[in-house]
Scaffold this active site. Sequence first.
Site, PDB file in Angstrom:
ATOM      1  N   CYS A   1      41.378  19.743  15.583  1.00 40.25           N
ATOM      2  CA  CYS A   1      39.995  20.121  15.873  1.00 40.25           C
ATOM      3  C   CYS A   1      39.857  21.635  15.687  1.00 40.25           C
ATOM      4  O   CYS A   1      40.611  22.395  16.297  1.00 40.25           O
ATOM      5  CB  CYS A   1      39.643  19.719  17.303  1.00 40.25           C
ATOM      6  SG  CYS A   1      38.066  20.386  17.838  1.00 40.25           S
TER       7      CYS A   1
ATOM      8  N   ASP B   1       2.733  10.444   3.095  1.00 40.06           N
ATOM      9  CA  ASP B   1       3.702  11.371   3.674  1.00 40.06           C
ATOM     10  C   ASP B   1       2.973  12.398   4.549  1.00 40.06           C
ATOM     11  O   ASP B   1       2.686  13.514   4.117  1.00 40.06           O
ATOM     12  CB  ASP B   1       4.465  12.055   2.531  1.00 40.06           C
ATOM     13  CG  ASP B   1       5.757  12.669   3.024  1.00 40.06           C
ATOM     14  OD1 ASP B   1       6.098  12.469   4.202  1.00 40.06           O
ATOM     15  OD2 ASP B   1       6.427  13.337   2.212  1.00 40.06           O
TER      16      ASP B   1
ATOM     17  N   GLU C   1       0.844  -1.200   0.000  1.00 43.46           N
ATOM     18  CA  GLU C   1       0.000   0.000   0.000  1.00 43.46           C
ATOM     19  C   GLU C   1       0.876   1.246   0.000  1.00 43.46           C
ATOM     20  O   GLU C   1       2.044   1.180   0.421  1.00 43.46           O
ATOM     21  CB  GLU C   1      -0.890   0.003   1.251  1.00 43.46           C
ATOM     22  CG  GLU C   1      -0.103   0.280   2.524  1.00 43.46           C
ATOM     23  CD  GLU C   1      -0.747  -0.275   3.793  1.00 43.46           C
ATOM     24  OE1 GLU C   1      -0.896  -1.513   3.882  1.00 43.46           O
ATOM     25  OE2 GLU C   1      -1.065   0.533   4.669  1.00 43.46           O
TER      26      GLU C   1
ATOM     27  N   TYR D   1      -4.387   2.572   8.560  1.00 42.69           N
ATOM     28  CA  TYR D   1      -3.610   1.444   8.034  1.00 42.69           C
ATOM     29  C   TYR D   1      -3.105   0.483   9.112  1.00 42.69           C
ATOM     30  O   TYR D   1      -2.408  -0.471   8.815  1.00 42.69           O
ATOM     31  CB  TYR D   1      -2.431   1.929   7.188  1.00 42.69           C
ATOM     32  CG  TYR D   1      -1.550   2.962   7.876  1.00 42.69           C
ATOM     33  CD1 TYR D   1      -0.818   2.652   9.004  1.00 42.69           C
ATOM     34  CD2 TYR D   1      -1.459   4.259   7.379  1.00 42.69           C
ATOM     35  CE1 TYR D   1      -0.027   3.589   9.630  1.00 42.69           C
ATOM     36  CE2 TYR D   1      -0.668   5.209   8.002  1.00 42.69           C
ATOM     37  CZ  TYR D   1       0.046   4.868   9.121  1.00 42.69           C
ATOM     38  OH  TYR D   1       0.811   5.802   9.751  1.00 42.69           O
TER      39      TYR D   1
ATOM     40  N   CYS E   1      38.146  14.461  17.437  1.00 42.13           N
ATOM     41  CA  CYS E   1      38.933  15.373  18.260  1.00 42.13           C
ATOM     42  C   CYS E   1      39.368  14.610  19.506  1.00 42.13           C
ATOM     43  O   CYS E   1      38.556  13.930  20.141  1.00 42.13           O
ATOM     44  CB  CYS E   1      38.058  16.560  18.630  1.00 42.13           C
ATOM     45  SG  CYS E   1      38.674  17.486  20.030  1.00 42.13           S
TER      46      CYS E   1
ATOM     47  N   LYS F   1      11.095   2.836  -0.230  1.00 43.02           N
ATOM     48  CA  LYS F   1      11.033   4.270  -0.501  1.00 43.02           C
ATOM     49  C   LYS F   1      11.206   4.576  -1.988  1.00 43.02           C
ATOM     50  O   LYS F   1      11.942   3.877  -2.689  1.00 43.02           O
ATOM     51  CB  LYS F   1      12.150   4.997   0.277  1.00 43.02           C
ATOM     52  CG  LYS F   1      12.136   4.761   1.781  1.00 43.02           C
ATOM     53  CD  LYS F   1      10.919   5.334   2.455  1.00 43.02           C
ATOM     54  CE  LYS F   1      10.971   6.824   2.646  1.00 43.02           C
ATOM     55  NZ  LYS F   1      11.757   7.254   3.785  1.00 43.02           N
TER      56      LYS F   1
ATOM     57  N   CYS G   1      37.629  20.028  25.084  1.00 46.76           N
ATOM     58  CA  CYS G   1      37.151  20.616  23.822  1.00 46.76           C
ATOM     59  C   CYS G   1      35.800  21.290  24.080  1.00 46.76           C
ATOM     60  O   CYS G   1      34.828  20.633  24.451  1.00 46.76           O
ATOM     61  CB  CYS G   1      36.989  19.545  22.751  1.00 46.76           C
ATOM     62  SG  CYS G   1      36.249  20.199  21.239  1.00 46.76           S
TER      63      CYS G   1
ATOM     64  N   LYS H   1       2.826   4.557   1.018  1.00 47.70           N
ATOM     65  CA  LYS H   1       3.306   5.134   2.285  1.00 47.70           C
ATOM     66  C   LYS H   1       2.955   6.617   2.236  1.00 47.70           C
ATOM     67  O   LYS H   1       3.504   7.374   1.429  1.00 47.70           O
ATOM     68  CB  LYS H   1       4.813   4.926   2.415  1.00 47.70           C
ATOM     69  CG  LYS H   1       5.366   5.446   3.725  1.00 47.70           C
ATOM     70  CD  LYS H   1       6.802   5.008   3.910  1.00 47.70           C
ATOM     71  CE  LYS H   1       7.320   5.338   5.292  1.00 47.70           C
ATOM     72  NZ  LYS H   1       7.313   6.767   5.603  1.00 47.70           N
TER      73      LYS H   1
ATOM     74  N   CYS I   1      39.170  23.291  19.365  1.00 43.54           N
ATOM     75  CA  CYS I   1      40.100  23.340  20.501  1.00 43.54           C
ATOM     76  C   CYS I   1      41.557  23.136  20.091  1.00 43.54           C
ATOM     77  O   CYS I   1      42.450  23.232  20.923  1.00 43.54           O
ATOM     78  CB  CYS I   1      39.705  22.329  21.579  1.00 43.54           C
ATOM     79  SG  CYS I   1      40.012  20.615  21.099  1.00 43.54           S
TER      80      CYS I   1
HETATM   81  S1  IVH Z   1       2.490   0.920   9.079  1.00 48.71           S
HETATM   82  C1  IVH Z   1       3.876  -0.961  12.992  1.00 48.71           C
HETATM   83  N1  IVH Z   1       1.581   1.878   6.847  1.00 48.71           N
HETATM   84  O1  IVH Z   1       5.442   5.769   8.025  1.00 48.71           O
HETATM   85  C2  IVH Z   1       3.872  -0.303  11.674  1.00 48.71           C
HETATM   86  N2  IVH Z   1       2.950   3.286   8.164  1.00 48.71           N
HETATM   87  O2  IVH Z   1       8.284   5.483   8.400  1.00 48.71           O
HETATM   88  C3  IVH Z   1       3.110   0.942  11.646  1.00 48.71           C
HETATM   89  N3  IVH Z   1       3.222   5.539   7.256  1.00 48.71           N
HETATM   90  O3  IVH Z   1       5.360   5.805  11.506  1.00 48.71           O
HETATM   91  C4  IVH Z   1       3.247   1.706  10.418  1.00 48.71           C
HETATM   92  N4  IVH Z   1       1.989   5.263   5.464  1.00 48.71           N
HETATM   93  O4  IVH Z   1       3.634   7.254  10.226  1.00 48.71           O
HETATM   94  C5  IVH Z   1       2.336   2.119   7.924  1.00 48.71           C
HETATM   95  N5  IVH Z   1       0.638   2.630   4.861  1.00 48.71           N
HETATM   96  C6  IVH Z   1       1.380   2.845   5.934  1.00 48.71           C
HETATM   97  C7  IVH Z   1       1.991   4.098   6.153  1.00 48.71           C
HETATM   98  C8  IVH Z   1       2.776   4.270   7.282  1.00 48.71           C
HETATM   99  C9  IVH Z   1       2.727   6.116   6.159  1.00 48.71           C
HETATM  100  C10 IVH Z   1       4.123   6.212   8.203  1.00 48.71           C
HETATM  101  C11 IVH Z   1       3.820   5.992   9.661  1.00 48.71           C
HETATM  102  C12 IVH Z   1       5.080   5.372  10.232  1.00 48.71           C
HETATM  103  C13 IVH Z   1       6.098   5.848   9.248  1.00 48.71           C
HETATM  104  C14 IVH Z   1       7.335   4.989   9.272  1.00 48.71           C
END
Ligand code: IVH
Length: 715
Positions: free
Chosen positions: A438, A129, A125, A245, A456, A333, A462, A127, A441
């Site tokens: 450094c 933002d 699914e 989610y 350092c 990502k 320092c 992710k 210092c």
């Molecule tokens: S699952 C235990 N699903 O990404 C797992 N997270 O980088 C819980 N996020 O903290 C997260 N879309 O804020 C999950 N489809 C998705 C997501 C998602 C965005 C965020 C979430 C998490 C962060 C981690």
Amino acid sequence: MDNKAVEALTEAEAKAELAQLAGALAQANILYHGQDAPGISDSEYDALKQRNALIEARFPKLKRPDSPSEQVGAAPSEGFAKVTHVVRMLSLSNAFDGDDIIEFDERIRRYLGLGDVAPLEYTAEPKIDGLSLSLRYEAGKLIHAATRGDGAVGENVTTNARTIAERVAEGRKLPDIPLLIDGAPDVLEVRGEVYMSHADFADLNTRQVARSDKQFANPRNAAAGSLRQLDSAVTRRRPLRFFAYAWGELSAPLSDTQMGAIERLNDFGFQINPLTALCDGPAGMLAHYDKIEQLRAALGYDIDGVVYKVNDLSLQGRLGFRSTTPRWAIAHKFPAELAWTHLEAIEIQVGRTGALSPVARLQPVTVGGVVVSNATLHNQDYITGLDSKGQEIRGGKDIREGDWVQVYRAGDVIPKVANVDLSKRPEGSAVYVFPDKCPECGSPAIREDGDAVHRCTGGLICPAQAVEKLKHFVGRAAFDIEGLGAKQVEQFYLDGWVKEPSDIFTLGERFSSGLQQLKNREGWGEKSANKLFQAIEEKRNIPFARVLFSLGIRHVGEQASNLITRNYTSWPALITAMDAAAACEGVEWDNLLGIDGVGDVMARSLVMAFAPGPERDSIDKLTGHLNIEDAEHPDIDGSPVAGKIVVFTGTLEKMTRAEAKARAEALGAKVSGSVSAKTDLLVAGPGAGSKAKKAADLGIETIDEDGWLQLIDGL
Ligand code: IVH
């Protein structure tokens, strides 16, 4: 209300109108906070706020102490109550290419002992933002909402989250979050992402400009700024959205599968992402990734990757968690965004562990909606064109002052330099020479064999190291002393009042004996000085994990501090163990290395920090001023193995070794690799050899795998 032009107002009229506006806006806020029916419309509210700002701009002297414009701009994090998450809110580990996904699948199969061919389904699914939010329902009613915070404790943003539950977005029939749910388990915590659509973000920034308010850099910042607003009337006018989610505490399971659970959340009235798909392995996951990436630009909201999760919830349960991330999920990502700019200078920053970090000062450039003016250059090799394994990066091109460089940022990470355009390199530009002293210092900066970083050698002499250590010490996850932040501690250091952490605890005494007079310093009055001393007094009682983290020991971060202190439970026990380890006692090393999440490098760094010398003296001086509260074992209600040292040996047939170890640790046991007089329990499978014999000689209780499963049954 009088709508005379602001320019034409007399001072007396302005004063009266500001009072009237403060009253009207306060009243509107009360209605927004406390009742379902708002007193005035959003646009009327905006108009009042704007008029108030215009009058204040023309008559700054008349600005009231209770000015409505001040209330909006207040720092949010100070003002929210804290919520402890019953089930921690975790983050995700990251993957960047197809190979990482194949490894993810292999790792899971290995951990579960599944072999290469057994079917294993995943969900995939987008992710989102935005920022995560946890919504708690009891008997079907939304009772509170909390941000993630540090994962264990978040901020109570219930009033603000309610505004999402009270808005129906364009093109939808229902709000993204329901206020009431029919047929939900008694306790239901729903987790997901709060975000803002591109269109709403653009509208918001247009309104901000019209009101001479600050613009937001990107939809995520706008969503975060809006949700973490003290004035929920402001949140109400920010069109926030939500995708569910995940979940936290539940009084009854939602389903057997991730997909089934998400669909139930949808039935309860939550928005779930329509691009969630079921995949039967890496090939299907990567195909769905490609599909989502192609649709990305047209989605209308920001996503920064694809999240894969093991679909079978019983397998998720077996896989469990590492310290901050689940083993059963990963974020794949999208490639980072890039931009070219001019590298004006390379500067060196000295951190609290003495590391010299080169930083590129850039001509500001916008990358993915954010203005970037610095980028990390990591270390000498990185500048030269080599990675940590000595392989060429950027085709081996070095980085010089004056270069034209391509920078990128991915998510929250510090921007990096991806490439150098040699055709634009100024003539006569010089190869960058990494300093061997450094810059703070003047002590030699040494790069040890096998280490990429110059350090350092000045230690506490320092000033940069000392100040950075002090800043870390007073940080939010460490001592978190009200009124003593990075700025104050730096000033106290420069004034010679606080040179090391223990000095903080003698400040009050020294001031009251007339040695130095804080209250006469600029910015401090008698009241604020006394308040500070009081805040310091309160922090003499402090949890064990905070103390360990506050020391700023290399590689020992917040999570590691939690793991280590839960294992040793008390400060004296840690000191005894560290002294024994420094004296090269193998059992103590085994114990330390047996903690899940503690590796060789961290263990050595920890033991070195406690070895006799100035650093240890400074630690002892500090702890002499403190009452350190013991740590508790994790998650151990009714666990028969909490605090026990357990050894696994021989072949395990119903679980893998990794799984057995993780499970035992989750129940508060310490898992060790070798049997000694300190061992409490040996779990021996078929083929157990010398360890079983040694345990028998020492009279240590020994059980088989079934015995172990019976022992921990139901926990
Ligand atoms: S699952 C235990 N699903 O990404 C797992 N997270 O980088 C819980 N996020 O903290 C997260 N879309 O804020 C999950 N489809 C998705 C997501 C998602 C965005 C965020 C979430 C998490 C962060 C981690």
